[in-house]
Motif scaffolding. Structure first.
Motif, PDB file in Angstrom:
ATOM      1  N   GLN A  24       0.854  -1.191   0.000  1.00  0.00           N
ATOM      2  CA  GLN A  24       0.000   0.000   0.000  1.00  0.00           C
ATOM      3  C   GLN A  24       0.888   1.240   0.000  1.00  0.00           C
ATOM      4  OE1 GLN A  24      -2.445   0.948   3.537  1.00  0.00           O
ATOM      5  NE2 GLN A  24      -4.138   0.632   2.122  1.00  0.00           N
ATOM      6  N   GLU A  48      -4.180   8.222  -1.005  1.00  0.00           N
ATOM      7  CA  GLU A  48      -5.433   8.344  -0.255  1.00  0.00           C
ATOM      8  C   GLU A  48      -6.212   7.028  -0.314  1.00  0.00           C
ATOM      9  OE1 GLU A  48      -9.346  11.255  -0.201  1.00  0.00           O
ATOM     10  OE2 GLU A  48      -8.070  11.203  -1.957  1.00  0.00           O
ATOM     11  N   ARG A  49      -6.824   6.663   0.793  1.00  0.00           N
ATOM     12  CA  ARG A  49      -7.720   5.507   0.843  1.00  0.00           C
ATOM     13  C   ARG A  49      -9.146   6.036   0.957  1.00  0.00           C
ATOM     14  NH1 ARG A  49      -3.270   3.767   4.102  1.00  0.00           N
ATOM     15  NH2 ARG A  49      -4.256   4.722   5.882  1.00  0.00           N
ATOM     16  N   THR A  50     -10.059   5.434   0.194  1.00  0.00           N
ATOM     17  CA  THR A  50     -11.441   5.899   0.219  1.00  0.00           C
ATOM     18  C   THR A  50     -12.404   4.723   0.306  1.00  0.00           C
ATOM     19  OG1 THR A  50     -11.600   5.931  -2.203  1.00  0.00           O
ATOM     20  CG2 THR A  50     -10.945   7.991  -1.118  1.00  0.00           C
ATOM     21  N   TYR A  56     -13.905  -0.100  -1.762  1.00  0.00           N
ATOM     22  CA  TYR A  56     -12.690   0.416  -1.119  1.00  0.00           C
ATOM     23  C   TYR A  56     -11.649   0.638  -2.207  1.00  0.00           C
ATOM     24  CZ  TYR A  56      -8.256   0.257   1.377  1.00  0.00           C
ATOM     25  OH  TYR A  56      -7.008   0.546   1.849  1.00  0.00           O
ATOM     26  N   GLU A  57     -10.992   1.787  -2.173  1.00  0.00           N
ATOM     27  CA  GLU A  57      -9.941   2.075  -3.149  1.00  0.00           C
ATOM     28  C   GLU A  57      -8.712   2.592  -2.426  1.00  0.00           C
ATOM     29  OE1 GLU A  57     -11.521   4.843  -6.004  1.00  0.00           O
ATOM     30  OE2 GLU A  57     -12.657   3.294  -7.027  1.00  0.00           O
ATOM     31  N   ASP A  58      -7.564   2.195  -2.938  1.00  0.00           N
ATOM     32  CA  ASP A  58      -6.306   2.718  -2.428  1.00  0.00           C
ATOM     33  C   ASP A  58      -5.286   2.714  -3.553  1.00  0.00           C
ATOM     34  OD1 ASP A  58      -5.663   0.034  -2.672  1.00  0.00           O
ATOM     35  OD2 ASP A  58      -4.615  -0.079  -0.767  1.00  0.00           O
ATOM     36  N   TYR A  59      -4.080   3.145  -3.244  1.00  0.00           N
ATOM     37  CA  TYR A  59      -2.989   3.149  -4.196  1.00  0.00           C
ATOM     38  C   TYR A  59      -1.938   2.147  -3.747  1.00  0.00           C
ATOM     39  CZ  TYR A  59      -5.017   7.333  -6.182  1.00  0.00           C
ATOM     40  OH  TYR A  59      -5.868   8.208  -6.786  1.00  0.00           O
TER      41      TYR A  59
END
Length: 78
Positions: free
Chosen positions: A14, A19-21, A67-70
């Motif tokens: 991660q 940003e995590r959303t 859920y989304e992250d990079y």
């Protein structure tokens, strides 16, 4: 011509700077999904509250949690 193939085990982690959303979408419905969506939040608590409120108002009980992250891909240390 000869080729040398080397396999490398990459690690996906991660991205701490990313940003995590979280959000939720109502997928209740017989012939067609309701489609109502929460706004995008920075934690999973607000979409959970949104789902509970939507269920209370409509009786809908089935939701898609999004859920989304990079991520970063890293090679092993050489």
């Amino acid at each position: 011509m000869r080729a040398v193939l080397r396999f490398v085990d990459y690690t996906v982690v991660q991205d701490p700077a990313g940003e995590r959303t979280w959000k939720a979408r109502c997928v209740s419905g017989e012939e067609k999904d309701c489609g109502a969506e929460s706004t995008v939040y920075g934690s999973d608590h607000a979409p959970t509250r949104w789902m509970a409120e939507h269920c209370k108002e409509t009786g809908h009980e089935r939701f898609q949690r999004i859920y989304e992250d990079y991520a970063l891909v890293r090679k092993p240390e050489e």
